[in-house]
Write a protein that holds these residues in place. Sequence first.
Motif, short mmCIF file in Angstrom:
data_model
loop_
_atom_site.label_atom_id
_atom_site.label_comp_id
_atom_site.label_asym_id
_atom_site.label_seq_id
_atom_site.Cartn_x
_atom_site.Cartn_y
_atom_site.Cartn_z
N GLN C 182 12.81 8.65 -4.14
CA GLN C 182 12.27 8.04 -3.29
C GLN C 182 10.79 7.46 -3.91
O GLN C 182 10.14 8.48 -4.65
CB GLN C 182 11.92 8.91 -1.97
CG GLN C 182 11.06 8.57 -1.15
CD GLN C 182 10.74 9.45 0.18
OE1 GLN C 182 11.63 10.56 0.20
NE2 GLN C 182 9.79 9.29 0.82
N TRP C 183 10.44 6.18 -3.70
CA TRP C 183 9.22 5.64 -4.30
C TRP C 183 8.01 6.01 -3.61
O TRP C 183 7.55 5.35 -2.80
CB TRP C 183 9.41 4.13 -4.42
CG TRP C 183 10.24 3.64 -5.54
CD1 TRP C 183 11.32 4.20 -5.68
CD2 TRP C 183 10.07 2.56 -6.14
NE1 TRP C 183 11.86 3.45 -7.11
CE2 TRP C 183 11.28 2.49 -7.08
CE3 TRP C 183 9.28 1.32 -6.17
CZ2 TRP C 183 11.38 1.42 -7.92
CZ3 TRP C 183 9.44 0.32 -6.85
CH2 TRP C 183 10.35 0.27 -7.79
N ASP C 184 7.53 7.41 -3.77
CA ASP C 184 6.44 8.01 -3.11
C ASP C 184 5.13 7.91 -3.69
O ASP C 184 4.21 8.55 -3.16
CB ASP C 184 6.98 9.33 -2.45
CG ASP C 184 7.38 10.31 -3.40
OD1 ASP C 184 7.00 10.14 -4.69
OD2 ASP C 184 7.74 11.19 -3.22
N GLY C 255 9.37 -5.52 1.66
CA GLY C 255 9.57 -5.46 0.25
C GLY C 255 10.88 -5.99 -0.37
O GLY C 255 11.25 -7.14 0.20
N GLY C 256 11.14 -5.76 -1.43
CA GLY C 256 12.43 -6.33 -1.97
C GLY C 256 13.45 -5.27 -2.31
O GLY C 256 13.67 -4.35 -1.75
N GLY C 257 14.37 -5.38 -3.75
CA GLY C 257 15.06 -4.38 -3.92
C GLY C 257 16.43 -4.79 -3.89
O GLY C 257 17.55 -4.00 -4.05
N LEU C 303 9.80 -10.80 3.13
CA LEU C 303 10.60 -10.04 2.08
C LEU C 303 10.00 -10.44 0.85
O LEU C 303 9.53 -11.61 0.40
CB LEU C 303 12.01 -10.72 2.27
CG LEU C 303 12.53 -10.04 3.63
CD1 LEU C 303 12.81 -11.32 4.38
CD2 LEU C 303 13.95 -9.40 3.12
N GLU C 304 10.37 -9.56 -0.12
CA GLU C 304 9.55 -9.98 -1.36
C GLU C 304 10.65 -9.78 -2.23
O GLU C 304 10.49 -9.03 -3.75
CB GLU C 304 8.58 -8.89 -1.76
CG GLU C 304 7.45 -8.92 -0.95
CD GLU C 304 6.45 -7.52 -1.21
OE1 GLU C 304 6.91 -6.70 -1.84
OE2 GLU C 304 5.30 -7.76 -0.44
N THR C 305 11.86 -10.44 -2.04
CA THR C 305 13.12 -10.39 -2.89
C THR C 305 12.75 -10.78 -4.20
O THR C 305 12.38 -12.13 -4.21
CB THR C 305 14.20 -10.87 -2.26
OG1 THR C 305 14.49 -10.30 -0.96
CG2 THR C 305 15.42 -10.99 -3.15
C1 LIG Z 1 5.88 -4.25 -4.20
C2 LIG Z 1 7.18 -4.96 -4.80
N1 LIG Z 1 7.56 -5.96 -4.14
C3 LIG Z 1 8.78 -6.52 -4.66
C4 LIG Z 1 9.45 -6.29 -5.79
C5 LIG Z 1 10.38 -7.05 -6.01
O1 LIG Z 1 11.74 -6.11 -6.38
P1 LIG Z 1 13.24 -6.55 -6.53
O2 LIG Z 1 13.11 -7.32 -7.74
O3 LIG Z 1 13.89 -5.33 -6.53
O4 LIG Z 1 13.51 -7.53 -5.47
C6 LIG Z 1 8.73 -5.25 -6.51
C7 LIG Z 1 9.37 -4.69 -7.81
O5 LIG Z 1 9.22 -3.51 -8.47
C8 LIG Z 1 7.73 -4.45 -6.12
O6 LIG Z 1 7.14 -3.43 -6.64
#
Ligand SMILES: Cc1ncc(COP(=O)(O)O)c(C=O)c1O
Lengths: 78, 346, 450
Positions: C182-184, C255-257, C303-305
């Motif tokens: 978990q990114w806590d 966020g992304g991920g 979204l921060e993909t």
């Molecule tokens: C705050 C934040 N947003 C977005 C991302 C992008 O993640 P991803 O490349 O896994 O989509 C990261 C990556 O570590 C992040 O720390």
Amino acid sequence: MDRIKQLAINDEGFVFDPLTGDSFTVNQTGLFILKKLKEGKTEEEILQEITGEFEVSQEEAERDLIDFIEKLRSYRLI
Amino acid sequence: MEIKIAVSGINAVDNPGPGIGVAKSLLEAEDFSAEIVGLAYDAMEPGIYMDWIVKKSFIMPYPSGGHDAFINRLLYIKENYGMDFFMPVLDAELPVVIKYSHELEKNGIKTFLPTYEQFKLRSKDRLEEIANNIGIEIPKSEVVTSYEELIKAIEKIGLPVMVKGAFYKAYRAFTTQEAVSYYNKIVAQWGYPIIVQQVVSGEEMNVVAAGDGEGSSLGMVGIKKVWITELGKIWTGITIKNEKMLSASQKFIEKYSWKGAFELECIVDTKESRVYLIEINPRFPAWSYFSTGVGVNIAANIIRKSFGMPVKNYTDYPAGKLYVRFTDDLVTDMERFQKIITRGES
Amino acid sequence: MKKIYEKPVITKLQTGFMNKFGSSPLYARKIRKDIDGVPISELVEKFGSPLFVISEKKLREKFRQIYNAFSTRYPNVQFGWSYKTNYLKAVCAVLHQEGAIAEVVSAFEYEKARNLGIEGKEIIFNGPHKPVEILEVAASEGAKIHIDHFDEITDLEKIAEKLGKQIKVAIRINMDTGIHPQWDRFGFNLETGQALDAVKRIASGGKLVLNGLHCHIGTFILEPEAYGREVEKMVKFAYEVEDNFGFKIEYLDIGGGFPSKNRLKGTYLPPDVAVPPVDEYAEKITESLYSNLRPGDFPKLILETGRAIVDEAEYLITTVFASKRLPDGRKAYIADAGVNLLFTAFWYKFNIEIDREVQGSNEPAVIYGPLCMNIDIIDEGTMLSPLERGTRLIFSPVGAYNNTQWMQFIEYRPNVVMVMEDQTVEVIREKENLSDIEKRERLPERLKIK
Ligand SMILES: Cc1ncc(COP(=O)(O)O)c(C=O)c1O
């Protein structure tokens, strides 16, 4: 080169070493070289035969032959 | 009717794959004639040499090769030798085959498997939901990723506990120190997360069954493991009829419209009449021939269903039948080995 | 006529490894002669090797595919391009053209986005380290500031006082979504009540206005359900904040991920099976939105993909510089690029394609990079037929985190080119030379070699 003389080699590239019970696979070029080694040919002779038989440069064949023999050595076949 | 059926898991060794049991069952069907094509991952898998069961074998690339490798190889075998049906029995194969089952079907290879959604039900975090839905229990368990959580989980569940990896390894810990050391051991080897589970007392009982994908059973048999090997594999077993466990399996098939074979692993506390669900395996177990031996040929019924033949209605089986494994050996010459090595087929 | 030559190979059969196909079968050997129609040979001839190649077409396609998965399901969607994933200007510019705003996590990235012409209000400012100077710039330029810790609240309040205005802010929260680890360590924890404390603190200060929530649960997340849980918790928390503090939560940044079709080491399943399609993520996320949002409420979904958009759009062409036989009999190839350029090789096993047809059967091989470090390995175990010197190996996908995490260790960084949609090729980052590296160095007079 003694061990190599005892190897059972079939034309599909299956090699069996009765001394150790190990089996190997070789491809066609490898088979060609193994057979020549078995006949007791020297590396120079084999190199000549490779370039005579296959479409390959002297340089590439030599490099590959050295590599192949190193590999045989790593298996302790020679 | 002649059907060429490919079966994997023909590694009949001390930790046997399910393939040979399934193949034997298929050969015993009277209403169709199966020819078994063995799919092996290693030239040393004994099934390749058991030519009275497996007529011809092929070496397969590992399922980790995905579509390009694995599925193309199946299509190659279909084209060059023939394959009307593929019965994958190994966990690693299932996701790939499920994913591409339509493509296989289009190319004339039938399968009879759960959907990917159904397949994912077996994951550890869904077990509780399933157990609730089918009227049995699961041991209390907590997923932990730190010492703190581990200690908290132990306090909540109470010693002794099982300390388990997500996929492999399980140890019984009687003290907190022991639990910590198993925790470290599993983390070092397999990583997180770790599952802490209540130790439940009872006997290991299992069910082998198959669902037809429409809510009905294609056959079901319950057994108890009487003697297991050091690897935890059944060596002697006995058929039993634990109502609660069997009706849970029946509900599992109905509620989830389960398609294909599965094994339900339970711990049954007969004194308290409690059944705990330990695991669901979405495939045949290695001992599946046991059910055929008592008259419930589940594998054959899957074939019947797949090819539109009348399905047999197995309503009952006798309790108290014994299953005994034994070792056997054979001597052969190197030819088959050579062929499978050089050509990838026997 | 002479026979076709293949390099000689002999392989010992070992118990447990008697599989003709090894881990990468003969007929799955992959040949790549071009990238978007431009021949590999031409690319290398013009721009050298190693060479990073980005496909504009693929980049745009990927963005649109992922954006559409969300915009067709939910009416209010905004993407923020995660600069850290790949901040080459050309890449950022393409994604800004597609409609993404910028997502940055440091002063450097903030300045980079501004330098590219992105306005402050089009920048999402994340991260645990926002020095006051840049924070003040961001605040005065109207950036979306996502607070990571209590100290940042204090900093921002001082800035608000100085600027003489209220500042709109969001907080980053972290939570249990069933994902491990978990990114806590980023933001405020939800379950412990820390996030609520942060809101209270902001409300009592009166200088900041909370208008958004941010969360990023991790990277290469293979479980779409985790996002469903994330969104549910975020929406519930948003309403708790709105109902008790009078703030209006205008946006939820989740966020992304999302994963790309890369193979994470230690996962058995191939990416084509293991990686769920983006529609599954979109489905879970929007389903969770609709079942938790109050009727008529459609806060902006941000979204921060990063990885999922750019990873598959980039390739690295390398050349086999030499080969050798290891003492254990395996074949080793030395490529002209290693972990200096492919930092992510520590975690991912790339797809390897060869630029030409090769004869001969596979043998176990290792691919090393050019560094004099033992850990410089791009692939520690693969099956390759014998390759001649000069053969090109094309690694992919390499678009995520390599052009930002690469290191300048004993080698220059090579050209990065973009194959444009019209198949012309543009250099988007020139290969380095000595002066690039030494520009910032100062040699004290007395140390000069006479
Ligand atoms: C705050 C934040 N947003 C977005 C991302 C992008 O993640 P991803 O490349 O896994 O989509 C990261 C990556 O570590 C992040 O720390």
